[in-house]
Design an enzyme around this catalytic site. Structure first.
Site, PDB file in Angstrom:
ATOM      1  N   VAL A  26       0.759  -1.297  -0.086  1.00  0.00           N
ATOM      2  CA  VAL A  26       0.063   0.020  -0.079  1.00  0.00           C
ATOM      3  C   VAL A  26       0.863   1.303   0.060  1.00  0.00           C
ATOM      4  O   VAL A  26       1.801   1.528   0.655  1.00  0.00           O
ATOM      5  CB  VAL A  26      -0.941   0.090   1.163  1.00  0.00           C
ATOM      6  CG1 VAL A  26      -1.492   1.309   1.501  1.00  0.00           C
ATOM      7  CG2 VAL A  26      -2.008  -0.810   0.997  1.00  0.00           C
ATOM      8  N   ASP A  27       0.569   2.191  -0.857  1.00  0.00           N
ATOM      9  CA  ASP A  27       1.155   3.562  -0.895  1.00  0.00           C
ATOM     10  C   ASP A  27       0.627   4.712  -0.205  1.00  0.00           C
ATOM     11  O   ASP A  27       0.973   5.761   0.031  1.00  0.00           O
ATOM     12  CB  ASP A  27       1.479   3.963  -2.427  1.00  0.00           C
ATOM     13  CG  ASP A  27       2.689   2.983  -2.995  1.00  0.00           C
ATOM     14  OD1 ASP A  27       3.076   2.298  -2.364  1.00  0.00           O
ATOM     15  OD2 ASP A  27       2.544   3.018  -4.379  1.00  0.00           O
ATOM     16  N   ALA A  28      -0.728   4.415   0.068  1.00  0.00           N
ATOM     17  CA  ALA A  28      -1.606   5.747   0.702  1.00  0.00           C
ATOM     18  C   ALA A  28      -2.467   4.858   1.613  1.00  0.00           C
ATOM     19  O   ALA A  28      -3.116   3.883   1.355  1.00  0.00           O
ATOM     20  CB  ALA A  28      -2.261   6.356  -0.408  1.00  0.00           C
TER      21      ALA A  28
END
Lengths: 307, 307
Positions: A26-28
Site C-alpha cells: 500500500v502506498d496511501a
C-alpha cells in the site's frame, strides 16, 4: 456470505504475521476520522505515533470524513489542536464533496443553495463560489402553524444540501421541503446517510442519516449522496495523489460507509473496532460487507509492525 | 393498473347519476379531517350543511384523522368552534390510536412513554393511564455536542411515540434514539407516516412522516404505524358503531392513507380533491390506489343528491 466462516470472503484479523504484506503493498492510507482518529474531541490512543510512523515510511495519508459540520480548513485546525500536522488538501470531507458536486455539475452561479446542516457546508460552498443560505442562522428561527400566514421561501434556491445538523428545527424542514417540492429541478443532496456517529467521546448521536431521512420523508424524493459510500470523492483523491486505488487502503469504523466505499473504489480495506462497529456486528450472518482485515484500533498497525 | 382507463379498477367521478347508489348503500360515513373538513383552521365550503343533511338522513358520522397534535377532546372543541356538533366518541385520532395500541397490548403501567409530538398524544396517554414525557416541554431544550457531557435518558421508557411535531429538535431526536437503541424491548410507534399535510389553509407542511423517517434514519428500526392506512383503529370503530365495514364509506383526500385504509378495511371509498391529491396524481400511471369514487369536495354529495 459471512465475514467469519466463508473462506473466500472471510475478514482476517490483523496480526504481526499479516500486517507486513498489507503495509508493503500500500502506498496511501485513507482514514475515516470519527471513531478512527478521534471520538468527539478526544484522540484515540496511539494515533499520532502511528500516523508519524506511516509518514516516515513514505506512505501518503488522506482523511475522508462523512462528518459535514466542518470545512477542510476547520478540520486541519482540529488536527493541529490535537497535535497532528495535516494539511487542508489531505482532507476530503462531505462538506467539500457537496460543494464539489455542484461545481462539477455546473450548478448555475445565480442559483442559491439552502443548507440543512452546519458551518462546514456553508464555508465550502462559499469557497467554491456558491451562495448558501440557511444553516446555523436558521436554527434560531421558528415556523409555527398559524392560520393565514404563508411560509415564504426563495424561488432561486436550486439545491438543498442536507447534513448533520444539531440545530435542526421545523423551520428548516419546511424550508428545505418547499424548495425541493416547489422549485423546478431543485436538487436534493445528502452529505451522507450515517445513522449515528460518535459526535462526543461518551456516546453516539443521530447522524446526517436522521436529517436526510426527515427530508426524504417529507418530499418522498431520493437524495444524491456525495459522501461515503458514494465514490464521488475518489476522483478528487486520484487527481491529487496519482496513486492507483489498488495501492490504497481505506481504514474506517463503519461497514456501510467506509468499507463499502473502499471496496467500491477498488481499495484494500481495514476495519477498526474503535468506533461504531463491534466484532459481533462484523461477524453477524446478516452482515454482507466484509473488510479484508479488521483490528481493534489504528495503532495496532504500529504495534504489529514492531520496531 | 390505472385509475383512469382500466374498466375493472377505474375510479368513477361522483355525479348526480351515481351518488344515490352510494348514498343508499352506506350507513356510516368516515371522514378524514385535514383537506376534507377543513384546511388549517378554515372550513371547506359546504361541509356543515353536508354533515347536517347526512345526520338528518340517519347516517352515522365518524372522523378518522392521522393528525396527532390534538386529543379527541381537543378535536371536539375544534369542531364546536367551527360550528359543527361532533362528540368526542365520534372522533378517532392517531393520538388516541397510539394510546389504545399500548392499552390493548398490555403496556406495563410502570413503564414510561417518550413523545416526539404534541399535546394531543400526551393527553390521550394520560387518559389511558400511561405516563408520558417529552413532547412540547422538550421543545425548549437543547442538546449540544459538547465533549465530556453524557446525554442522560430515562431507562424506564418502554415506548417512543412519534407524530407531527412542530417543535422537533436535536434534543428530542437524541432522546428518542437513545430509548429505542438502548432500552431493551423499547417500542417505536408512529402515529402515521403522512409526508405532508395542509396544517395551514395556504400551504402544506412536513407531516409526521418527516419525524418518523428521522427516527427510522437514526435507529434503523421500522415503526409500528397505528394511524391510517393501518386498520388498527377499525376495531374501535366497529365496537362503537356495530356496522359492517361494507356499509361504511371512507371519505378522504389522501390515496396512501385514507383510501388505502378504507380499502384494507373493506369499506366503500370516496376521494375528495380538496386536499393533497390532484386529479392528475389520481390518474397518473404510477398510482396504484384507485378509490371507488372521486369528487372535488364533500359538499358535492349534498349538491348531487339535490333537494
Amino acid at each position: 456470505m459471512n465475514c467469519k466462516t466463508e473462506a473466500t470472503t472471510a475478514s482476517q484479523l490483523l496480526s504481526p504475521q499479516n500486517v507486513r504484506d498489507l503495509f508493503d503493498s500500500v502506498d496511501a492510507f485513507l482514514f475515516d476520522c470519527d471513531g478512527v482518529i478521534w471520538k468527539g474531541d478526544k484522540l484515540i490512543d496511539g494515533v499520532p505515533q502511528t500516523l508519524e510512523m506511516l509518514r516516515s515510511k513514505g506512505k501518503k495519508l488522506m482523511f475522508v470524513t462523512n462528518n459535514s459540520t466542518k470545512s477542510r480548513r476547520q478540520y486541519a485546525k482540529k488536527f493541529h489542536s490535537l497535535g497532528i500536522a495535516v494539511s487542508e488538501d489531505e482532507i476530503f470531507s462531505s462538506s467539500f464533496a457537496a460543494a464539489m458536486f455542484l461545481k462539477v455539475n455546473d450548478f448555475p452561479r445565480e442559483k442559491k443553495v439552502y443548507v440543512i446542516g452546519e458551518d462546514g457546508i456553508l464555508e465550502e460552498l462559499e469557497l467554491a463560489g456558491f451562495t448558501g443560505l440557511g444553516g446555523t442562522e436558521d436554527g434560531k428561527k421558528t415556523a409555527q402553524l398559524k392560520p393565514d400566514t404563508l411560509f415564504e421561501h426563495d424561488k432561486s434556491v436550486g439545491a438543498v444540501v442536507v447534513g448533520l445538523d444539531q440545530y435542526i428545527n421545523y423551520y428548516k424542514l419546511q424550508y428545505g421541503t418547499l424548495c425541493i417540492r416547489e422549485n423546478p429541478g431543485c436538487l436534493f443532496i445528502a452529505t451522507n446517510r450515517d445513522a449515528v456517529g460518535h459526535m462526543t467521546e461518551l456516546q453516539e448521536w443521530p447522524g446526517a442519516g436522521c436529517m436526510v431521512a426527515a427530508i426524504r420523508g417529507s418530499t418522498q424524493k431520493e437524495p444524491i449522496v456525495v459522501g461515503k459510500p458514494s465514490t464521488f470523492l475518489m476522483d478528487f483523491l486520484l487527481q491529487k495523489f496519482h496513486i492507483t486505488t489498488s495501492k490504497m487502503c481505506m481504514v474506517g469504523d463503519r461497514l456501510d460507509t467506509d468499507i463499502l466505499f473502499g471496496q467500491s473504489a477498488g481499495c484494500r480495506t481495514l476495519l477498526v473496532l474503535s468506533g461504531v462497529t463491534t466484532q459481533s456486528t462484523l461477524q453477524d450472518p446478516s452482515n454482507h460487507v466484509c473488510p479484508e482485515y479488521y483490528t481493534s484500533k489504528v495503532s495496532d498497525i504500529l504495534e504489529f509492525l514492531g520496531p
